[in-house]
Design a protein around this motif. Structure first.
Motif, PDB file in Angstrom:
ATOM      1  N   ARG A  85      -3.440   5.789   1.896  1.00 51.86           N
ATOM      2  CA  ARG A  85      -2.774   5.009   2.923  1.00 51.86           C
ATOM      3  C   ARG A  85      -1.308   4.852   2.528  1.00 51.86           C
ATOM      4  O   ARG A  85      -1.006   4.448   1.407  1.00 51.86           O
ATOM      5  CB  ARG A  85      -3.439   3.639   3.039  1.00 51.86           C
ATOM      6  CG  ARG A  85      -2.914   2.853   4.199  1.00 51.86           C
ATOM      7  CD  ARG A  85      -3.720   1.610   4.427  1.00 51.86           C
ATOM      8  NE  ARG A  85      -3.063   0.855   5.474  1.00 51.86           N
ATOM      9  CZ  ARG A  85      -3.302  -0.394   5.735  1.00 51.86           C
ATOM     10  NH1 ARG A  85      -4.194  -1.041   5.028  1.00 51.86           N
ATOM     11  NH2 ARG A  85      -2.670  -1.016   6.700  1.00 51.86           N
ATOM     12  N   PRO A  86      -0.376   5.176   3.448  1.00 53.79           N
ATOM     13  CA  PRO A  86       1.042   5.075   3.093  1.00 53.79           C
ATOM     14  C   PRO A  86       1.470   3.630   2.861  1.00 53.79           C
ATOM     15  O   PRO A  86       0.891   2.700   3.434  1.00 53.79           O
ATOM     16  CB  PRO A  86       1.762   5.681   4.298  1.00 53.79           C
ATOM     17  CG  PRO A  86       0.786   5.660   5.412  1.00 53.79           C
ATOM     18  CD  PRO A  86      -0.584   5.658   4.804  1.00 53.79           C
ATOM     19  N   ARG A  87       2.467   3.472   2.034  1.00 50.73           N
ATOM     20  CA  ARG A  87       3.012   2.141   1.758  1.00 50.73           C
ATOM     21  C   ARG A  87       3.635   1.586   3.032  1.00 50.73           C
ATOM     22  O   ARG A  87       4.312   2.307   3.763  1.00 50.73           O
ATOM     23  CB  ARG A  87       4.087   2.288   0.680  1.00 50.73           C
ATOM     24  CG  ARG A  87       4.542   0.994   0.055  1.00 50.73           C
ATOM     25  CD  ARG A  87       5.495   1.291  -1.075  1.00 50.73           C
ATOM     26  NE  ARG A  87       6.811   1.625  -0.570  1.00 50.73           N
ATOM     27  CZ  ARG A  87       7.855   0.800  -0.596  1.00 50.73           C
ATOM     28  NH1 ARG A  87       7.749  -0.365  -1.143  1.00 50.73           N
ATOM     29  NH2 ARG A  87       9.010   1.149  -0.101  1.00 50.73           N
ATOM     30  N   PRO A  88       3.410   0.304   3.347  1.00 53.03           N
ATOM     31  CA  PRO A  88       3.999  -0.273   4.555  1.00 53.03           C
ATOM     32  C   PRO A  88       5.530  -0.177   4.533  1.00 53.03           C
ATOM     33  O   PRO A  88       6.150  -0.366   3.488  1.00 53.03           O
ATOM     34  CB  PRO A  88       3.552  -1.736   4.517  1.00 53.03           C
ATOM     35  CG  PRO A  88       2.366  -1.760   3.613  1.00 53.03           C
ATOM     36  CD  PRO A  88       2.582  -0.655   2.619  1.00 53.03           C
ATOM     37  N   ALA A  89       6.109   0.116   5.692  1.00 59.16           N
ATOM     38  CA  ALA A  89       7.564   0.176   5.808  1.00 59.16           C
ATOM     39  C   ALA A  89       8.146  -1.232   5.918  1.00 59.16           C
ATOM     40  O   ALA A  89       9.283  -1.471   5.533  1.00 59.16           O
ATOM     41  CB  ALA A  89       7.972   1.015   7.017  1.00 59.16           C
ATOM     42  N   ALA A  90       7.356  -2.158   6.442  1.00 60.94           N
ATOM     43  CA  ALA A  90       7.816  -3.538   6.616  1.00 60.94           C
ATOM     44  C   ALA A  90       7.430  -4.383   5.406  1.00 60.94           C
ATOM     45  O   ALA A  90       6.378  -4.171   4.805  1.00 60.94           O
ATOM     46  CB  ALA A  90       7.206  -4.144   7.876  1.00 60.94           C
ATOM     47  N   THR A  91       8.281  -5.343   5.070  1.00 64.60           N
ATOM     48  CA  THR A  91       7.981  -6.246   3.965  1.00 64.60           C
ATOM     49  C   THR A  91       7.390  -7.564   4.459  1.00 64.60           C
ATOM     50  O   THR A  91       6.960  -8.386   3.667  1.00 64.60           O
ATOM     51  CB  THR A  91       9.242  -6.543   3.141  1.00 64.60           C
ATOM     52  OG1 THR A  91      10.234  -7.131   3.997  1.00 64.60           O
ATOM     53  CG2 THR A  91       9.787  -5.274   2.507  1.00 64.60           C
ATOM     54  N   GLY A  92       7.388  -7.764   5.767  1.00 61.80           N
ATOM     55  CA  GLY A  92       6.827  -8.980   6.337  1.00 61.80           C
ATOM     56  C   GLY A  92       6.501  -8.762   7.798  1.00 61.80           C
ATOM     57  O   GLY A  92       7.059  -7.881   8.441  1.00 61.80           O
ATOM     58  N   SER A  93       5.567  -9.577   8.319  1.00 66.02           N
ATOM     59  CA  SER A  93       5.145  -9.442   9.707  1.00 66.02           C
ATOM     60  C   SER A  93       4.689 -10.794  10.240  1.00 66.02           C
ATOM     61  O   SER A  93       3.929 -11.499   9.586  1.00 66.02           O
ATOM     62  CB  SER A  93       3.997  -8.440   9.799  1.00 66.02           C
ATOM     63  OG  SER A  93       3.470  -8.401  11.097  1.00 66.02           O
ATOM     64  N   THR A  94       5.162 -11.132  11.436  1.00 66.71           N
ATOM     65  CA  THR A  94       4.744 -12.346  12.129  1.00 66.71           C
ATOM     66  C   THR A  94       4.488 -11.969  13.578  1.00 66.71           C
ATOM     67  O   THR A  94       5.238 -11.174  14.149  1.00 66.71           O
ATOM     68  CB  THR A  94       5.861 -13.411  12.100  1.00 66.71           C
ATOM     69  OG1 THR A  94       6.195 -13.701  10.744  1.00 66.71           O
ATOM     70  CG2 THR A  94       5.443 -14.687  12.795  1.00 66.71           C
ATOM     71  N   VAL A  95       3.425 -12.500  14.182  1.00 65.00           N
ATOM     72  CA  VAL A  95       3.144 -12.215  15.584  1.00 65.00           C
ATOM     73  C   VAL A  95       3.421 -13.459  16.415  1.00 65.00           C
ATOM     74  O   VAL A  95       2.912 -14.541  16.122  1.00 65.00           O
ATOM     75  CB  VAL A  95       1.684 -11.753  15.789  1.00 65.00           C
ATOM     76  CG1 VAL A  95       1.389 -11.557  17.269  1.00 65.00           C
ATOM     77  CG2 VAL A  95       1.421 -10.467  15.022  1.00 65.00           C
TER      78      VAL A  95
END
Length: 109
Positions: A85-95
């Protein structure tokens, strides 16, 4: 019943912007056939922030949840090269969640 808007706020370091945009481009079509899906936009920050906005609009909260529990999870489980699984491009996420209470389109000439 009003449409539901979900905005995923992704914190993306400058060096990962191209990676994020390529990943979204390669998943083209992944959400468009989902029941209740109405609209998608990936919004790139212009200045003053490192946050991308992923805008989706759905017929209902139930339609969004069905996509989250099925097609979206399957798409995020798929591995990259060599099955990793590739490393996430984002360091944070909020919906953020909204109901559409007013909308307008351009007037026809």
């Amino acid at each position: 019943m009003p449409s539901v808007v979900k905005i995923n706020v992704l914190t993306v370091p400058a060096e990962q912007r191209e990676v994020l945009e390529k990943r979204f481009a390669s998943r083209a079509g992944a959400v468009e056939s989902s029941d209740g899906f109405e609209w998608f936009e990936l919004l790139r920050p212009v200045e003053g922030t490192d946050q991308y906005l992923v805008y989706t609009r759905w017929r209902s909260e139930e339609d969004f949840r069905n996509w989250m529990s099925g097609p979206m999870q399957a798409a995020h489980r798929e591995g990259g090269e060599g099955g990793e699984r590739p490393r996430p491009a984002a360091t944070g996420s909020t919906v953020w969640s909204f109901e559409v209470v007013q909308q307008a389109a351009p007037k026809q000439a």
